[in-house]
Design a protein around this motif. Structure first.
Motif, mmCIF file in Angstrom:
data_model
loop_
_atom_site.group_PDB
_atom_site.id
_atom_site.type_symbol
_atom_site.label_atom_id
_atom_site.label_comp_id
_atom_site.label_asym_id
_atom_site.label_seq_id
_atom_site.Cartn_x
_atom_site.Cartn_y
_atom_site.Cartn_z
ATOM 1 N N ILE A 132 -38.661 9.349 9.627
ATOM 2 C CA ILE A 132 -37.139 9.008 9.401
ATOM 3 C C ILE A 132 -37.033 7.802 10.378
ATOM 4 O O ILE A 132 -36.887 8.000 11.431
ATOM 5 C CB ILE A 132 -36.200 10.191 9.807
ATOM 6 C CG1 ILE A 132 -36.847 11.154 8.718
ATOM 7 C CG2 ILE A 132 -34.930 9.507 9.543
ATOM 8 C CD1 ILE A 132 -36.027 12.482 8.880
ATOM 9 N N SER B 119 -42.332 8.557 -4.899
ATOM 10 C CA SER B 119 -42.384 8.364 -3.501
ATOM 11 C C SER B 119 -41.201 6.954 -3.453
ATOM 12 O O SER B 119 -41.281 6.205 -4.210
ATOM 13 C CB SER B 119 -43.397 7.940 -2.706
ATOM 14 O OG SER B 119 -42.952 7.495 -1.787
ATOM 15 N N PRO B 120 -40.318 6.714 -2.637
ATOM 16 C CA PRO B 120 -39.576 5.761 -2.534
ATOM 17 C C PRO B 120 -40.412 4.670 -2.025
ATOM 18 O O PRO B 120 -39.946 3.401 -2.113
ATOM 19 C CB PRO B 120 -38.417 5.989 -1.402
ATOM 20 C CG PRO B 120 -38.965 7.295 -0.631
ATOM 21 C CD PRO B 120 -39.687 8.124 -1.752
ATOM 22 N N PRO C 2 -38.548 11.629 3.138
ATOM 23 C CA PRO C 2 -38.028 11.311 2.162
ATOM 24 C C PRO C 2 -37.661 12.828 1.285
ATOM 25 O O PRO C 2 -36.393 12.733 0.716
ATOM 26 C CB PRO C 2 -38.767 10.440 1.291
ATOM 27 C CG PRO C 2 -39.785 9.944 2.186
ATOM 28 C CD PRO C 2 -39.873 10.605 3.506
ATOM 29 N N TYR D 151 -32.596 5.557 1.446
ATOM 30 C CA TYR D 151 -33.412 6.405 2.066
ATOM 31 C C TYR D 151 -33.344 5.935 3.690
ATOM 32 O O TYR D 151 -32.951 6.713 4.606
ATOM 33 C CB TYR D 151 -34.744 6.268 1.750
ATOM 34 C CG TYR D 151 -35.973 6.904 2.918
ATOM 35 C CD1 TYR D 151 -35.784 8.346 3.257
ATOM 36 C CD2 TYR D 151 -36.653 6.106 3.433
ATOM 37 C CE1 TYR D 151 -36.798 8.496 4.335
ATOM 38 C CE2 TYR D 151 -37.637 6.662 4.566
ATOM 39 C CZ TYR D 151 -37.651 7.684 4.725
ATOM 40 O OH TYR D 151 -38.464 8.050 5.920
ATOM 41 N N GLY E 49 -30.966 8.545 6.547
ATOM 42 C CA GLY E 49 -31.648 9.501 7.484
ATOM 43 C C GLY E 49 -30.983 9.749 8.876
ATOM 44 O O GLY E 49 -30.831 11.096 9.008
ATOM 45 N N ARG F 274 -32.885 2.742 -4.177
ATOM 46 C CA ARG F 274 -33.395 3.932 -3.537
ATOM 47 C C ARG F 274 -34.104 3.691 -2.098
ATOM 48 O O ARG F 274 -33.742 4.645 -1.372
ATOM 49 C CB ARG F 274 -34.389 4.488 -4.460
ATOM 50 C CG ARG F 274 -35.065 5.887 -4.076
ATOM 51 C CD ARG F 274 -35.637 6.489 -5.532
ATOM 52 N NE ARG F 274 -36.653 7.436 -5.103
ATOM 53 C CZ ARG F 274 -36.345 8.675 -4.969
ATOM 54 N NH1 ARG F 274 -35.001 9.213 -5.048
ATOM 55 N NH2 ARG F 274 -37.357 9.636 -4.756
ATOM 56 N N LEU F 275 -34.895 2.693 -1.974
ATOM 57 C CA LEU F 275 -35.363 2.840 -0.847
ATOM 58 C C LEU F 275 -34.271 2.454 0.428
ATOM 59 O O LEU F 275 -34.587 3.208 1.476
ATOM 60 C CB LEU F 275 -36.309 1.247 -0.944
ATOM 61 C CG LEU F 275 -37.183 1.228 0.661
ATOM 62 C CD1 LEU F 275 -38.343 2.341 0.695
ATOM 63 C CD2 LEU F 275 -37.733 -0.347 0.422
ATOM 64 N N HIS G 291 -31.259 6.168 -6.665
ATOM 65 C CA HIS G 291 -30.661 6.516 -5.306
ATOM 66 C C HIS G 291 -30.101 7.362 -4.902
ATOM 67 O O HIS G 291 -29.487 7.553 -3.824
ATOM 68 C CB HIS G 291 -30.028 5.062 -4.960
ATOM 69 C CG HIS G 291 -28.758 4.578 -5.661
ATOM 70 N ND1 HIS G 291 -28.712 4.573 -6.985
ATOM 71 C CD2 HIS G 291 -27.531 4.813 -4.987
ATOM 72 C CE1 HIS G 291 -27.325 4.514 -7.474
ATOM 73 N NE2 HIS G 291 -26.467 4.562 -6.142
ATOM 74 N N PHE H 114 -33.510 12.637 0.562
ATOM 75 C CA PHE H 114 -32.884 12.957 -0.955
ATOM 76 C C PHE H 114 -32.530 14.370 -1.408
ATOM 77 O O PHE H 114 -31.824 14.330 -2.166
ATOM 78 C CB PHE H 114 -34.250 12.409 -1.804
ATOM 79 C CG PHE H 114 -34.171 10.859 -1.763
ATOM 80 C CD1 PHE H 114 -33.012 10.247 -2.208
ATOM 81 C CD2 PHE H 114 -35.219 10.107 -1.145
ATOM 82 C CE1 PHE H 114 -33.073 8.838 -2.170
ATOM 83 C CE2 PHE H 114 -35.015 8.879 -1.061
ATOM 84 C CZ PHE H 114 -34.312 8.268 -1.480
#
Length: 575
Positions: free
Chosen positions: A52, A530-531, A545, A87, A91, A83-84, A506, A549
Motif C-alpha cells: 500500500i 489486478s489494477p 489492492p 487504489y 490506501g 482504477r489505478l 474504480h 477495493f
C-alpha cells in the motif's frame, strides 16, 4: 427467498473480510459465505503482506506523485487509469479506518520488486504484528493455518523477520531459533488443547483481528457454503444461490453481492483457456482445491467481462513426496531459493534465461517467456553446490544442518533431488549437455569473484542483494559454484494465485462486455483483474489492492443504500 441481507460477501479472505467489516461499520447488515471449512481464504496461508503506497505510516515520505512515477515505469500494458489512481488515493484512508478498528499495520524495509526503476522505495510493504489467536475463543482453530513447511521444524510459528533471519543464517539466528521454540513450549495452556501455535503470524495475523472485529459486530460468516449462481431481477443482481452440505438454497441481497472468492488457479480448464503456456494446477502453492474460479464462472454467465487473465502471480515451486506416504506429492515454494548465491538456474537446453535473484514474479515471467521461445522451460533446473546446500533451502529440501543428505529418503534421490561428485556427472543425470553445464557454472564462479554478472546483471539492485548472503562478497547474490558435491532440483512455473479475473471499475463494480457496471455486483481481490495489469510492483501486490477495493466496494454500496443503521454497527449484535 427466506433470508435477506443488505450485502452478501462471497469469500472470507482479506478482501472479503475488509469489505464485510467496512459495510457493517457503515450500518449495513452483512453475510459472508465461505466455501471452505475454515476462515481466511488464501490470505490466511500467505505472508500477509499488503503493498500500500503513499500510506503515511511511521513517518514515510512517500507521495502520490512518487508512487505513480514508479507504477508508470513498471506497468507496460494498458490498465484502467481511474482504477489505478483510486487504489493509490484510497490506501491511506483505508489504513486510517482500520487503525480506528484497532488493526494497525506496520511498514517493513523491503525493496519494491523493480528497485531499479524511478520512484521505487523500501517502505511500501505492510504487515501485521504477531497476534494471539486465542483471542478468537472457539474460532481459534478455525482460521486456516500456514503450511507446516513455513514453520520452524514444521511446527513453530515464526514472524517474517524471524523467518528471514533464520533462513539466511544472519547474525543472531540461533537466538531466534531458541526464542521461537521457547515461546511455543512455555505456552502450557494452549498445549493442553492443541499442537497449533497460538501465535498467529503472517497472513493469519491479518485475518485474526479482522475476524475478531466481524465477530464483535455480529457479522455472520457461514463456512462450507459455496456460491453456485448469482440471482438476477431484471438487470440487477439481487442475491445468490449457495450450497451447504448438499442443500441448495437462495439468499437475497437488498443492495449488492461482493465477489471476493479468489482466482481460478485450481481450475485446469480455465488455466488452459487463459494462459499462453501450459501450466498445471499441481504447481500452484495456494490451498488445494480452494480457488476454482467459482465467482468468475458465475459472473460470466450473467455477462461480466474479464481482464488480465494471461498470467498468474508467478512463484517458482518444486515438488516433493509427502514424508509419510511417498506416493503422494506436495508443492513447496522456492521464491527466494532460486536467487541465492552458489547456484544457477538453467532451462532444459542448459542455458541461463534470467537474473535468478530478481523477484519471484519476474522469475516466473521469464520462465514463461523462455518456454514460448525455446520450449525448454517449465520446468527448469536449479543447480547448486555444497555451500548452498549447507546454507539454504531448495524448495522443500532444507539446509544440510537440518536435513542432511543421509536423512533424505532414498526414493527421492535421482527423482526429486539429484546429486553428483562433478558438474559433468550431474548434467548427465538430469539429461543436460555436460560441457554446457560445466561452462555455465565456470562462468558463474568467475562472475562471483568479480562481483558482476555481465549476462543478466544478477546482484545489481538492492532487491537482489537483500535476499542474498551478506557474508558472500563482493556481491551477496553471486557465489562460486565449485564445491562438491553438486545438486539439482526441478523448478516449476508455480503461482500465488491468478492476476486476472472479473473486470471491475474504480468503484469495484463489475462491468459487462460494454464496460457498463452490472447493478448490484462488486468484486475485489484475485476474483478481479489486478489494477497493475500483468505486473507485480512489490511484496503484497495482491493483498494491498484486495483490501483497498473491498473497502471501496463497501463505501459505494453504502452510499447508495437508504436503510443504513450506523448506530447498530457500533456495538455487538446478537448472532
Amino acid at each position: 427467498m427466506s433470508e435477506t441481507f443488505d450485502v452478501i460477501v462471497v469469500g472470507s479472505g482479506a478482501a472479503g473480510m475488509t469489505a464485510a467489516l467496512r459495510a457493517r461499520d457503515l450500518g449495513l447488515q452483512v453475510l459472508v459465505v465461505e466455501k471452505a471449512h475454515k476462515y481466511g481464504g488464501t490470505s490466511a496461508t500467505s505472508g500477509g503482506v499488503a503493498w500500500i503506497p503513499n500510506h503515511g505510516l511511521g513517518g514515510s515520505t512517500d507521495t502520490r506523485e512518487e508512487t505513480l512515477t514508479y507504477l508508470d515505469a513498471v506497468i507496460k500494458e494498458p490498465v484502467n487509469r481511474e482504477r489505478l489512481e483510486a487504489y493509490v488515493d484510497t490506501g491511506r484512508e483505508m489504513l486510517g479506518w482500520l487503525g480506528g478498528e484497532g488493526i494497525n499495520m506496520i511498514s517493513m524495509p523491503w525493496p519494491d520488486y523493480f528497485a531499479e526503476l524511478p520512484g521505487s522505495r523500501t517502505d511500501r510493504s505492510l504487515v501485521m504484528p504477531p497476534w494471539d489467536g486465542r483471542q478468537l475463543g472457539d474460532k481459534f482453530p478455525l482460521v486456516r493455518e500456514q503450511y507446516p513447511r513455513f514453520k520452524l521444524f514444521n511446527r513453530y510459528s515464526m514472524n517474517l523477520e524471524e523467518t528471514f533471519t533464520i533462513a539466511a543464517r544472519a547474525p543472531g539466528w540461533k537466538k531466534k531459533v531458541a526464542t521461537v521454540i521457547g515461546r511455543y513450549w512455555k505456552d502450557r495452556s494452549t498445549r493442553k488443547m492443541t499442537k497449533r501455535d497460538r501465535l498467529y503470524v503472517s497472513g493469519a495475523a491479518l485475518i485474526g483481528p479482522l475476524l475478531a472485529r466481524l465477530d464483535h459486530k455480529g457479522v455472520k460468516i457461514r463456512l462450507e457454503t459455496k456460491l453456485e449462481t448469482l440471482i438476477t431481477t431484471g438487470d440487477k443482481i439481487t442475491g445468490v444461490t449457495v450450497s451447504h452440505l448438499g442443500r441448495i438454497y437462495d439468499i437475497e441481497a437488498r443492495h449488492a453481492v461482493v465477489l471476493c472468492a479468489g482466482g481460478f488457479e485450481w481450475n485446469q480448464e480455465l488455466r488452459d483457456r487463459f494462459y499462453p503456456v501450459r501450466t498445471s494446477i499441481w504447481w500452484t502453492s495456494t490451498p488445494q482445491g480452494a480457488n476454482t474460479g467459482d465467482a468468475l464462472i458465475a459472473a460470466e454467465k450473467i455477462g461480466a467481462a474479464t481482464e488480465h487473465t494471461a498470467e498468474g502471480w508467478w512463484a517458482p515451486t518444486m515438488i516433493l513426496p509427502n514424508r509419510s506416504a511417498s506416493n503422494f506429492e506436495e508443492v513447496h515454494q522456492a521464491v527466494f531459493d532460486v536467487g541465492r548465491p552458489y547456484s544457477v538456474c538453467v532451462n532444459r537446453n542448459g542455458d541461463r534465461f534470467v537474473n535468478e535473484a530478481c523477484s519471484y514474479d519476474r522469475f516466473g515471467a521469464a520462465m514463461a517467456s523462455d518456454q514460448l521461445a525455446t520450449g525448454a522451460n517449465t520446468p527448469c533446473w536449479l543447480v547448486f553446490d555444497a555451500v548452498f546446500r549447507q546454507k539454504f533451502t531448495a524448495g522443500g529440501i532444507l539446509p544440510s544442518a537440518i536435513m542432511s543428505d543421509r536423512s533424505i529418503p532414498m526414493d527421492w534421490w535421482d527423482h526429486y533431488i539429484f546429486k553428483a561428485d562433478s558438474v559433468a556427472e550431474l548434467a548427465r543425470k538430469i539429461d543436460l549437455d555436460p560441457a554446457k553445464l560445466e561452462d555455465v557454472t565456470r562462468r558463474m564462479t568467475e562472475y562471483a569473484a568479480k562481483g558482476e554478472d555481465p549476462e543478466f546483471g544478477r546482484g545489481s539492485t538492492i532487491y537482489d542483494k537483500t535476499f542474498g548472503d551478506p557474508t558472500c562478497q563482493p556481491n551477496p547474490a553471486l557465489g562460486a559454484i565449485c564445491k562438491a558435491p553438486f545438486y539439482a532440483v526441478q523448478i516449476h512455473l508455480g503461482d500465488l494465485g491468478t492476476k486476472g479475473g472479473l473486470k471491475a471499475d474504480h468503484k469495484a463494480r463489475v462491468v459487462d462486455g460494454s464496460g457498463n457496471p452490472i447493478p448490484g455486483l462488486y468484486a475485489a481481490g484475485n476474483a478481479t483483474g489486478s489494477p497493475f495489469g500483468l505486473n507485480y510492483p512489490g511484496a503484497g501486490g495482491t493483498i494491498g489492492p484486495a483490501m483497498v477495493f473491498g473497502y471501496i466496494a463497501a463505501n459505494d454500496i453504502a452510499s447508495r443504500a437508504t436503510n443504513r443503521d450506523v448506530a447498530s454497527a457500533r456495538e455487538p449484535v446478537a448472532t
